[in-house]
Enzyme design. Structure first.
Site, PDB file in Angstrom:
ATOM      1  CD  GLU A   1      -6.489 -38.693 -58.983  1.00  0.00           C
ATOM      2  OE1 GLU A   1      -5.990 -37.627 -59.355  1.00  0.00           O
ATOM      3  OE2 GLU A   1      -7.414 -39.270 -59.597  1.00  0.00           O
ATOM      4  CB  CYS A   2     -10.726 -40.302 -53.903  1.00  0.00           C
ATOM      5  SG  CYS A   2     -12.222 -40.140 -52.891  1.00  0.00           S
TER       6      CYS A   2
END
Length: 438
Positions: free
Chosen positions: A327-328
């Site tokens: 994520e990210c």
């Protein structure tokens, strides 16, 4: 389940000092022997770690845009055993988005109304005196259904300034719960996403002790405790289910933005969470069913990550047969390269073709709603997810198949669709939950 009374610490806007008040209040109440449960209204993934340090108890996000009734109930129930709940608002009290989400618009006022928590409004009185009462009174009157405990005056310049500000509040019929003198040494260090992470603070414990002493000297703690109210959680609901039985979760200064309710849900369902540190060049557990790389600040440690060969080899080996998700910041680490603010290109793990750059910063901020086009760990194609995106990186290359169709809170498409290649998936948004059935 619990019916613990609580309060919402909010403000007219960001930057008014509510985090200082929140941390000092959590520690002061805990020092008084109370079992304190902290919450954060909205999608912030930095503040809960500070809350935990102050209260010695996990803090959880409550988010009316992203979460349906069931998940809100399940998270509220985490206060079981607590004697008082203290929630920190985000932005201004009534700030949210324009389009309704699963159960609301994402404002702190909605969270307070749902939970029956009176609002303590932290008002920055610098540059004004009696006029601050007009602002506070407007916040009280904007929604008469919202319980209003009173105000804490912040950044008071002098005893005379305090007397004038108190006079205005008295004339407006507002209770003053405390007045905090202006002190520049009480600010927390910040960087481009807001506060630095709790794990990076050079002396967090000393800072929190200082906040607690400051609050105790200038705020009426007994009056604040007397104002606490609450409805308790509604019936039904459950925390998110784990995406695998044995989950290797990256956890260090580069990867720490995992929402507490997700990890608690994994634990509660019996999953094993196996932390490891890419910065320490640790490989994920060889017997893990899934590797999950949360967001964080890989751009600050790009050189170290590029040289973390044991971590990279372990991740590549795992991805040959089992899923990996990022994520990210975790998504960027799974890519081919990351270009830092100085323009230096650092090779990443290379399980995805993504190339990102911080050389020219561009803010990407807001809620995200996504419909999966292929499988993501724990979720089948077609599933609708809710999350939040907050970063300054720019995509230079994103050659892999898109993971999802992604839009903002109003339904406008965004280019950050995430990627998938083989067993590897990644998104720029931080997952909050899947949408609940209507």
């Amino acid at each position: 389940m619990t019916d613990s009374p609580g309060l919402m610490i909010s403000a007219p806007s960001s930057g008014t000092g509510k985090t200082t008040v929140m941390l000092g209040l959590l520690r002061a109440l805990a020092d008084d022997g109370l079992r304190v449960q902290a919450f954060k209204s909205g999608p912030d993934y930095i503040d809960p770690a500070f809350h935990r340090a102050a209260s010695a108890r996990a803090s959880f996000n409550l988010d009316t845009w992203a979460m349906g009734d069931g998940l809100l109930n399940a998270i509220a129930a985490q206060a079981a055993g607590a004697e008082i709940c203290i929630a920190e608002g985000s932005m201004g009290l009534y700030d949210g988005v324009a389009t309704r989400g699963q159960s609301g618009f994402g404002s702190s006022a909605e969270t307070a109304l749902r939970m029956g928590w009176p609002v303590v409004l932290v008002v920055d009185v610098s540059g004004q005196a009696q006029s601050a009462a007009a602002v506070a009174l407007g916040f009280k009157m904007y929604n008469p259904e919202l319980l209003f405990a009173g105000v804490i005056l912040n950044r008071v310049a002098s005893p005379r300034h305090e007397r004038l500000a108190r006079l205005g509040m008295e004339q407006a019929g507002l209770t003053v719960l405390g007045a905090l003198p202006r002190r520049g040494d009480l600010t927390l260090p910040e960087r481009h996403l807001g506060l630095i992470q709790a794990v990076e603070h050079p002396d967090l414990e000393a800072a929190i002790v200082g906040y607690a002493d400051f609050l105790r000297a200038h705020v009426d703690l007994d009056a604040i405790k007397a104002e606490a109210r609450g409805n308790g959680p509604g019936p039904g609901g459950a925390l998110p289910q784990p995406p695998a039985q044995r989950i290797a979760l990256a956890q260090d200064a580069a990867f720490s933005f995992a929402y507490p309710h997700l990890v608690e849900g994994w634990h509660a369902a019996g999953a094993e969470v196996l932390p490891f540190s890419p910065l320490a060049d640790e490989a994920p557990a060889k017997d893990a069913d899934l590797v999950w790389l949360p967001g964080g600040y890989p751009e600050l440690y790009a050189g170290r990550l590029a040289g973390a060969q044991t971590f990279a080899d372990g991740l590549r080996s795992h991805a040959q047969t089992r899923p990996v998700h990022g994520e990210c910041g975790g998504y960027m680490a799974l890519g081919t390269a990351l270009i830092d603010k100085d323009g230096t290109r650092h090779p990443m793990v290379g399980l995805l073709g993504l190339v990102t750059s911080y050389e020219k910063r561009k803010l990407h901020l807001g809620y995200r709603q996504a419909q999966l086009q292929t499988t993501m760990p724990g979720y089948a194609p077609g599933r609708r997810l809710r999350g939040h995106e907050f970063h300054y990186s720019t995509i230079l290359e994103q050659p892999d198949a898109p993971l999802a169709t992604v839009a903002d809170a109003d339904g406008n498409p965004v280019a950050e669709t995430g990627s998938c290649r083989g067993q590897v998936t990644g998104t720029f948004f931080h997952l909050i939950t899947a949408e609940e059935a209507a």
